[in-house]
Design a protein around this motif. Structure first.
Motif, PDB file in Angstrom:
ATOM      1  N   LYS A  67       7.472 -83.758   8.796  1.00  0.00           N
ATOM      2  CA  LYS A  67       7.257 -82.791   7.865  1.00  0.00           C
ATOM      3  C   LYS A  67       6.144 -83.472   6.673  1.00  0.00           C
ATOM      4  N   ALA A  68       6.483 -84.854   6.405  1.00  0.00           N
ATOM      5  CA  ALA A  68       5.503 -85.672   5.284  1.00  0.00           C
ATOM      6  C   ALA A  68       4.272 -85.971   6.212  1.00  0.00           C
ATOM      7  N   HIS A  69       4.247 -86.336   7.438  1.00  0.00           N
ATOM      8  CA  HIS A  69       3.307 -86.752   7.934  1.00  0.00           C
ATOM      9  C   HIS A  69       2.917 -85.867   9.277  1.00  0.00           C
ATOM     10  N   PRO A  70       2.351 -85.003   9.290  1.00  0.00           N
ATOM     11  CA  PRO A  70       2.287 -84.252  10.555  1.00  0.00           C
ATOM     12  C   PRO A  70       1.441 -84.724  11.609  1.00  0.00           C
ATOM     13  N   GLU A  71       0.457 -85.811  11.093  1.00  0.00           N
ATOM     14  CA  GLU A  71      -0.250 -86.375  12.178  1.00  0.00           C
ATOM     15  C   GLU A  71       0.219 -87.418  12.781  1.00  0.00           C
ATOM     16  N   VAL A  72       1.527 -87.606  12.618  1.00  0.00           N
ATOM     17  CA  VAL A  72       1.928 -88.417  13.363  1.00  0.00           C
ATOM     18  C   VAL A  72       2.017 -88.115  14.843  1.00  0.00           C
ATOM     19  N   VAL A  73       2.176 -86.853  15.099  1.00  0.00           N
ATOM     20  CA  VAL A  73       1.977 -86.540  16.725  1.00  0.00           C
ATOM     21  C   VAL A  73       0.877 -87.023  17.440  1.00  0.00           C
ATOM     22  N   LYS A  74      -0.252 -87.636  16.667  1.00  0.00           N
ATOM     23  CA  LYS A  74      -1.263 -88.312  17.471  1.00  0.00           C
ATOM     24  C   LYS A  74      -1.061 -89.516  17.862  1.00  0.00           C
ATOM     25  N   LEU A  75       0.139 -90.100  17.500  1.00  0.00           N
ATOM     26  CA  LEU A  75       0.597 -91.432  17.932  1.00  0.00           C
ATOM     27  C   LEU A  75       1.112 -91.835  19.111  1.00  0.00           C
ATOM     28  N   MET A  76       1.606 -90.442  19.638  1.00  0.00           N
ATOM     29  CA  MET A  76       2.465 -90.099  20.999  1.00  0.00           C
ATOM     30  C   MET A  76       1.688 -89.986  22.143  1.00  0.00           C
ATOM     31  N   GLY A  77       2.421 -90.558  22.926  1.00  0.00           N
ATOM     32  CA  GLY A  77       1.663 -90.514  24.429  1.00  0.00           C
ATOM     33  C   GLY A  77       1.658 -91.837  24.902  1.00  0.00           C
ATOM     34  N   TYR A  78       1.429 -91.924  26.395  1.00  0.00           N
ATOM     35  CA  TYR A  78       1.487 -93.419  27.088  1.00  0.00           C
ATOM     36  C   TYR A  78       0.004 -94.246  26.476  1.00  0.00           C
ATOM     37  N   THR A  79       0.394 -95.466  27.047  1.00  0.00           N
ATOM     38  CA  THR A  79      -0.863 -96.302  26.642  1.00  0.00           C
ATOM     39  C   THR A  79      -0.947 -97.182  27.999  1.00  0.00           C
ATOM     40  N   THR A  80      -2.283 -97.233  28.636  1.00  0.00           N
ATOM     41  CA  THR A  80      -2.475 -98.117  29.658  1.00  0.00           C
ATOM     42  C   THR A  80      -2.352 -99.623  29.378  1.00  0.00           C
ATOM     43  N   ALA A  81      -2.314-100.150  28.319  1.00  0.00           N
ATOM     44  CA  ALA A  81      -1.980-101.383  28.077  1.00  0.00           C
ATOM     45  C   ALA A  81      -0.884-101.794  28.842  1.00  0.00           C
ATOM     46  N   THR A  82       0.065-101.193  28.881  1.00  0.00           N
ATOM     47  CA  THR A  82       1.522-101.584  29.324  1.00  0.00           C
ATOM     48  C   THR A  82       1.396-101.959  30.824  1.00  0.00           C
ATOM     49  N   ARG A  83       0.475-101.316  31.609  1.00  0.00           N
ATOM     50  CA  ARG A  83       0.383-101.900  33.083  1.00  0.00           C
ATOM     51  C   ARG A  83      -0.054-103.179  33.066  1.00  0.00           C
ATOM     52  N   TYR A  84      -1.399-103.533  32.807  1.00  0.00           N
ATOM     53  CA  TYR A  84      -1.875-104.789  32.406  1.00  0.00           C
ATOM     54  C   TYR A  84      -1.148-105.941  31.817  1.00  0.00           C
ATOM     55  N   VAL A  85      -0.360-105.749  31.058  1.00  0.00           N
ATOM     56  CA  VAL A  85       0.475-106.843  30.516  1.00  0.00           C
ATOM     57  C   VAL A  85       1.726-106.932  31.576  1.00  0.00           C
ATOM     58  N   VAL A  86       2.103-106.065  32.347  1.00  0.00           N
ATOM     59  CA  VAL A  86       3.128-106.126  33.346  1.00  0.00           C
ATOM     60  C   VAL A  86       2.468-106.926  34.295  1.00  0.00           C
ATOM     61  N   LEU A  87       1.297-106.659  34.777  1.00  0.00           N
ATOM     62  CA  LEU A  87       0.643-107.260  35.894  1.00  0.00           C
ATOM     63  C   LEU A  87       0.321-108.735  35.533  1.00  0.00           C
ATOM     64  N   LEU A  88       0.102-109.022  34.404  1.00  0.00           N
ATOM     65  CA  LEU A  88      -0.234-110.413  34.118  1.00  0.00           C
ATOM     66  C   LEU A  88       1.120-111.107  34.091  1.00  0.00           C
ATOM     67  N   VAL A  89       2.349-110.526  33.298  1.00  0.00           N
ATOM     68  CA  VAL A  89       3.522-111.480  33.265  1.00  0.00           C
ATOM     69  C   VAL A  89       4.042-111.630  34.528  1.00  0.00           C
ATOM     70  N   VAL A  90       4.064-110.672  35.403  1.00  0.00           N
ATOM     71  CA  VAL A  90       4.608-110.756  36.767  1.00  0.00           C
ATOM     72  C   VAL A  90       3.733-112.006  37.705  1.00  0.00           C
ATOM     73  N   SER A  91       2.473-111.950  37.425  1.00  0.00           N
ATOM     74  CA  SER A  91       1.540-112.911  38.130  1.00  0.00           C
ATOM     75  C   SER A  91       1.959-114.222  37.658  1.00  0.00           C
ATOM     76  N   ILE A  92       2.306-114.490  36.110  1.00  0.00           N
ATOM     77  CA  ILE A  92       2.594-115.799  35.595  1.00  0.00           C
ATOM     78  C   ILE A  92       3.891-116.314  36.391  1.00  0.00           C
ATOM     79  N   GLN A  93       5.043-115.264  36.368  1.00  0.00           N
ATOM     80  CA  GLN A  93       6.262-115.662  37.199  1.00  0.00           C
ATOM     81  C   GLN A  93       6.152-116.045  38.479  1.00  0.00           C
ATOM     82  N   LEU A  94       5.361-115.274  39.159  1.00  0.00           N
ATOM     83  CA  LEU A  94       5.305-115.411  40.703  1.00  0.00           C
ATOM     84  C   LEU A  94       4.591-117.065  40.844  1.00  0.00           C
TER      85      LEU A  94
END
Length: 373
Positions: A65-92
């Motif tokens: 109610k106070a900040h209706p623009e908060v909806v613009k922050l919602m939704g997926y981010t592609t950054a997670t995919r690349y971090v997962v790939l990096l960390v899995v690679s480090i572990q292997l």
């Protein structure tokens, strides 16, 4: 000179019978002097039973109610995919490098604690992020990525975690449904210093086994995929690199949920502190860099559809809501205070009666219990 801002609000490590205040407020009100206790110590024989609604729904509505623009922050981010790939690679890569190193050698143990535990804690929280469908737009790619992120953990759990975690959000603190809350057996056995030390060392086992003991899930096709992929990977790993590489991954997972700085978030998120009836605490320190900003935990529970990359923006957008409530300044000190202080323990959790039953195995319903009088 000691920087006491790193000690979770404490003013002394050996202060009298009443433990020093461990929570901090960024923008305190006139009624908050940073030292006073708002309530007497909680009864260590039972949880704190509340009749109020969980706080995140009402705060979410107020912020929208106070900040209706908060909806613009919602939704997926592609950054997670690349971090997962990096960390899995480090572990292997690390598992490969240690294939001929004895598991009891200092090099192996140090690598498992410093590299492995930090990496697998990151992957635990990657799965947490993916559980909310925040890596892809569609559900199936998110589930597939979660199974992939699970590989270096060594034990299949991503499919089961999703169901339990979504219930944790929808039924925060509800008896018999929110499996994040300790059982009465834990309260009875672990409500002392030695018990809490045991709990902190073996946290990963409590979080893995407690949900299945409280209420088993209906086995789905994604549970099967998760199990089969993990078994296949483990077989290929042991066959080609040997048992030492697999033991590295298992040891990494154990340390990740034990006495590790990043493991402090398990206790910091929902345990009660300093006489406050506050069910969720945030942490804004540097360890968020390694843990998908999971320290922004009030923000996450308020808006589970806002990805980790935009949680700091959420806090900055609504400081009047977030800077005025206590937060933790140090995860390691949370673990330390949890162990040493008699005023916090397995009992320091808020519970409420379940508003509805949730199906378990074969449609079985969760059990409702009456709080102790």
């Amino acid at each position: 000179m000691i920087d006491w801002s790193l000690f979770g609000g404490a003013e002394s490590l050996t202060e009298g019978k009443r433990a020093p205040r461990r929570t901090v407020v960024v923008s305190p009100t006139a009624a908050d002097d940073g030292k006073s206790y708002p309530a007497p110590p909680q009864d260590p024989k039972d949880f704190l039973w509340l009749m109020t609604e969980e706080p995140h729904r009402s705060r979410r509505l107020a912020i929208m109610k106070a900040h209706p623009e908060v909806v613009k922050l919602m939704g997926y981010t592609t950054a997670t995919r690349y971090v997962v790939l990096l960390v899995v690679s480090i572990q292997l890569a690390t598992a490969y490098a240690l294939r001929n190193t004895h598991p009891l050698s200092w090099k192996f143990v140090a690598a498992a604690y410093l590299i492995g535990a930090t990496s697998n804690q990151n992957l635990f929280l990657a799965i947490h992020e993916i559980t909310h469908n925040l890596a892809f737009k569609r559900v199936m790619p998110n589930k597939m990525l979660a199974v992939f992120a699970n590989i270096p953990i060594g034990v299949p759990y991503s499919a089961a975690f999703k169901q339990y975690h979504i219930e944790h959000h929808k039924h925060l603190g509800e008896d018999g449904i929110d499996t994040d809350i300790p059982t009465r057996l834990e309260l009875f056995l672990l409500n002392n210093i030695l018990g809490k030390v045991f709990f902190c060392i073996f946290q990963i086992l409590f979080y893995a086994l407690r949900p299945t003991i409280i209420r088993a899930q209906r086995f789905t096709s994604w549970h099967l995929v998760n199990v089969l992929v993990q078994i296949a990977f483990n077989y290929v790993l042991v066959t080609n690199l040997g048992w030492y590489s697999y033991l590295y991954l298992i040891m990494s997972s154990f340390f990740a949920g034990s006495l590790h700085p990043c493991a402090g978030h398990f206790i910091a998120e929902h345990y009660l502190w300093d006489g406050l009836e506050q069910e969720t605490y945030s942490y804004y320190g540097p360890l968020n860099i390694l843990t998908y900003n999971v320290g922004y935990h009030n923000e996450h529970h308020d808006f589970p559809s806002v990805p980790w990359t935009r949680l700091p923006q959420l806090r900055a957008m609504a400081p009047e809501f977030y800077d005025t409530i206590p937060s933790h300044a140090s995860w390691p000190m949370v673990i330390y205070n949890f162990i040493r202080d008699s005023e916090v323990g397995p009992f320091a959790r808020a519970k409420r009666m379940a508003k509805e039953s949730v199906g378990g195995v074969g449609g079985a319903k969760s059990q409702k219990t009456v709080p102790a009088q």
